[in-house]
Design an enzyme around this catalytic site. Structure first.
Site, PDB file in Angstrom:
ATOM      1  N   TYR A   1     -36.674 -22.669 -12.946  1.00 53.77           N
ATOM      2  CA  TYR A   1     -36.111 -21.372 -12.573  1.00 53.77           C
ATOM      3  C   TYR A   1     -36.649 -20.286 -13.506  1.00 53.77           C
ATOM      4  O   TYR A   1     -37.079 -19.220 -13.059  1.00 53.77           O
ATOM      5  CB  TYR A   1     -34.582 -21.440 -12.644  1.00 53.77           C
ATOM      6  CG  TYR A   1     -33.866 -20.161 -12.276  1.00 53.77           C
ATOM      7  CD1 TYR A   1     -33.649 -19.826 -10.942  1.00 53.77           C
ATOM      8  CD2 TYR A   1     -33.398 -19.290 -13.258  1.00 53.77           C
ATOM      9  CE1 TYR A   1     -32.986 -18.647 -10.604  1.00 53.77           C
ATOM     10  CE2 TYR A   1     -32.736 -18.114 -12.931  1.00 53.77           C
ATOM     11  CZ  TYR A   1     -32.524 -17.803 -11.606  1.00 53.77           C
ATOM     12  OH  TYR A   1     -31.878 -16.635 -11.278  1.00 53.77           O
TER      13      TYR A   1
ATOM     14  N   LYS B   1     -38.992 -16.942 -12.560  1.00 56.57           N
ATOM     15  CA  LYS B   1     -38.601 -15.547 -12.816  1.00 56.57           C
ATOM     16  C   LYS B   1     -39.573 -14.869 -13.783  1.00 56.57           C
ATOM     17  O   LYS B   1     -39.836 -13.677 -13.665  1.00 56.57           O
ATOM     18  CB  LYS B   1     -37.165 -15.492 -13.339  1.00 56.57           C
ATOM     19  CG  LYS B   1     -36.125 -16.029 -12.328  1.00 56.57           C
ATOM     20  CD  LYS B   1     -36.153 -15.250 -11.021  1.00 56.57           C
ATOM     21  CE  LYS B   1     -35.006 -15.631 -10.100  1.00 56.57           C
ATOM     22  NZ  LYS B   1     -34.965 -14.812  -8.879  1.00 56.57           N
TER      23      LYS B   1
ATOM     24  N   SER C   1     -34.653 -12.361 -13.462  1.00 57.78           N
ATOM     25  CA  SER C   1     -33.494 -12.871 -14.199  1.00 57.78           C
ATOM     26  C   SER C   1     -33.738 -12.738 -15.695  1.00 57.78           C
ATOM     27  O   SER C   1     -34.891 -12.774 -16.154  1.00 57.78           O
ATOM     28  CB  SER C   1     -33.287 -14.351 -13.863  1.00 57.78           C
ATOM     29  OG  SER C   1     -32.399 -14.946 -14.784  1.00 57.78           O
TER      30      SER C   1
HETATM   31  P1  NAD Z   1     -26.671 -16.420  -4.063  1.00 61.26           P
HETATM   32  O1  NAD Z   1     -26.930 -17.875  -4.110  1.00 61.26           O
HETATM   33  O2  NAD Z   1     -25.329 -15.943  -3.698  1.00 61.26           O
HETATM   34  O3  NAD Z   1     -27.724 -15.700  -3.100  1.00 61.26           O
HETATM   35  C1  NAD Z   1     -29.040 -16.111  -2.922  1.00 61.26           C
HETATM   36  C2  NAD Z   1     -29.450 -15.729  -1.521  1.00 61.26           C
HETATM   37  O4  NAD Z   1     -30.807 -16.135  -1.306  1.00 61.26           O
HETATM   38  C3  NAD Z   1     -28.589 -16.424  -0.454  1.00 61.26           C
HETATM   39  O5  NAD Z   1     -28.218 -15.494   0.533  1.00 61.26           O
HETATM   40  C4  NAD Z   1     -29.551 -17.462   0.123  1.00 61.26           C
HETATM   41  O6  NAD Z   1     -29.267 -17.793   1.461  1.00 61.26           O
HETATM   42  C5  NAD Z   1     -30.880 -16.739  -0.014  1.00 61.26           C
HETATM   43  N1  NAD Z   1     -32.011 -17.642   0.097  1.00 61.26           N
HETATM   44  C6  NAD Z   1     -32.232 -18.786  -0.623  1.00 61.26           C
HETATM   45  N2  NAD Z   1     -33.367 -19.363  -0.201  1.00 61.26           N
HETATM   46  C7  NAD Z   1     -33.866 -18.584   0.799  1.00 61.26           C
HETATM   47  C8  NAD Z   1     -35.013 -18.658   1.635  1.00 61.26           C
HETATM   48  N3  NAD Z   1     -35.886 -19.679   1.533  1.00 61.26           N
HETATM   49  N4  NAD Z   1     -35.230 -17.678   2.557  1.00 61.26           N
HETATM   50  C9  NAD Z   1     -34.350 -16.654   2.673  1.00 61.26           C
HETATM   51  N5  NAD Z   1     -33.234 -16.530   1.913  1.00 61.26           N
HETATM   52  C10 NAD Z   1     -33.019 -17.482   0.997  1.00 61.26           C
HETATM   53  O7  NAD Z   1     -27.070 -15.881  -5.504  1.00 61.26           O
HETATM   54  P2  NAD Z   1     -27.204 -14.417  -6.092  1.00 61.26           P
HETATM   55  O8  NAD Z   1     -26.606 -14.462  -7.425  1.00 61.26           O
HETATM   56  O9  NAD Z   1     -26.765 -13.381  -5.126  1.00 61.26           O
HETATM   57  O10 NAD Z   1     -28.793 -14.345  -6.289  1.00 61.26           O
HETATM   58  C11 NAD Z   1     -29.607 -13.297  -5.805  1.00 61.26           C
HETATM   59  C12 NAD Z   1     -30.838 -13.177  -6.695  1.00 61.26           C
HETATM   60  O11 NAD Z   1     -30.420 -12.784  -8.006  1.00 61.26           O
HETATM   61  C13 NAD Z   1     -31.583 -14.517  -6.875  1.00 61.26           C
HETATM   62  O12 NAD Z   1     -32.957 -14.292  -6.854  1.00 61.26           O
HETATM   63  C14 NAD Z   1     -31.133 -14.967  -8.260  1.00 61.26           C
HETATM   64  O13 NAD Z   1     -32.081 -15.792  -8.877  1.00 61.26           O
HETATM   65  C15 NAD Z   1     -30.992 -13.640  -8.955  1.00 61.26           C
HETATM   66  N6  NAD Z   1     -30.139 -13.700 -10.163  1.00 61.26           N
HETATM   67  C16 NAD Z   1     -28.817 -14.011 -10.079  1.00 61.26           C
HETATM   68  C17 NAD Z   1     -28.050 -14.070 -11.236  1.00 61.26           C
HETATM   69  C18 NAD Z   1     -26.588 -14.414 -11.226  1.00 61.26           C
HETATM   70  O14 NAD Z   1     -26.023 -14.598 -12.316  1.00 61.26           O
HETATM   71  N7  NAD Z   1     -25.930 -14.506 -10.077  1.00 61.26           N
HETATM   72  C19 NAD Z   1     -28.644 -13.809 -12.473  1.00 61.26           C
HETATM   73  C20 NAD Z   1     -29.988 -13.482 -12.522  1.00 61.26           C
HETATM   74  C21 NAD Z   1     -30.722 -13.430 -11.355  1.00 61.26           C
END
Ligand code: NAD
Length: 241
Positions: A152, A156, A139
């Site tokens: 968080y 990251k 992130s």
């Molecule tokens: P999201 O919440 O839609 O998806 C996260 C996924 O991780 C979900 O499917 C959830 O079920 C799964 N998950 C959580 N804990 C778990 C576990 N213990 N075992 C297996 N699966 C698990 O969010 P997203 O935005 O799709 O996030 C995906 C990745 O991208 C994450 O690592 C997040 O930190 C990163 N990210 C997202 C953003 C954003 O703005 N959306 C920005 C930077 C980084």
């Protein structure tokens, strides 16, 4: 032989899009989910209607035993793992002084320990093949830090450290390790942010828009094909820093 990829946390959001686009590309995908079996089945069904088969596998990737089962299943079925996408993650919004040990353990175990364990579990096969590609979805907060998201941000930043160090250790085995550091992406993770706040945020982003999951999956597809990029933290953030 088609390549084989494990995508963690693939039932929705960025992980779902990554799993879908790798599968469309002809890669055998094992889409991991933790709780949302219904979403995972929906993804499998949608792709099946397009003539594409994927596997779905339930595992809490914050637990080593469940990671082992996920890798065991993949190796038993395909005998090979070419690509690992450490995508599963959770966020947490709290004042630092209110964070508990439980909060620390939950966020660090889900976001960082999972990447440590999943990587450890797949690497022996990759070393044996003298080929592999590991992509950690970190992130922008791991690079610049975020107020109210200290744990968080730590998780990251840790992921980025893991990426850089592991890339050096595994380079001689032809295993590439990279991070993608998204900015703000339109997924459920950000559903607590109001429309007004999002509009305000967009003003700070040089490309003047919130990112989409496909912006991340496009980079994943590129990294999967690439052969000379390793140890990099690739910001996909619309120029927002
Ligand atoms: P999201 O919440 O839609 O998806 C996260 C996924 O991780 C979900 O499917 C959830 O079920 C799964 N998950 C959580 N804990 C778990 C576990 N213990 N075992 C297996 N699966 C698990 O969010 P997203 O935005 O799709 O996030 C995906 C990745 O991208 C994450 O690592 C997040 O930190 C990163 N990210 C997202 C953003 C954003 O703005 N959306 C920005 C930077 C980084």
């Amino acid at each position: 032989m088609p390549k084989v990829a494990i995508v963690t946390g693939a039932s929705r959001g960025i992980g779902r899009e990554i799993a879908k686009n790798l599968a469309v590309k002809g890669i055998k995908v094992i889409a991991n989910y933790n709780k949302s079996e219904e979403n995972a089945k929906k993804l499998k069904e949608t792709l099946k209607n397009e003539g594409i088969e994927i596997d779905i596998f339930k595992a809490d990737v914050s637990r080593r035993e469940e990671c082992k089962e996920l890798v065991k299943y993949t190796l038993k079925k395909y005998n090979n793992i070419d690509i690992l996408i450490n995508n599963a993650g959770i966020s947490e919004y709290k004042l630092f002084t209110e964070e508990s040990d439980e909060d620390w353990n939950r966020v660090i175990n889900t976001n960082l320990y999972s990447a440590f364990v999943m990587s450890q579990e797949v690497i022996p096969n990759m070393i044996h093949n003298k080929s592999g590609c590991i992509i950690n979805i970190s992130s922008i907060w791991g690079q610049v830090g975020a107020s109210l998201e200290v744990i968080y941000s730590v998780s990251k930043a840790g992921m980025n450290g893991l990426t850089k160090a592991l890339a050096k250790e595994l380079g001689p085995s032809n295993i590439r390790v990279n991070s993608i550091a998204p900015g703000i992406i339109d997924t459920d993770m950000n559903k607590h942010i109001s429309e007004i706040e999002l509009k305000e945020l967009e003003k700070d982003i040089p490309l003047e828009k919130i990112g989409l999951p496909e912006d991340i999956s496009r980079c994943v597809n590129w990294l999967v094909d690439d052969m000379y990029t390793t140890g990099q933290i690739i910001g996909i953030n619309g120029g927002w820093e």
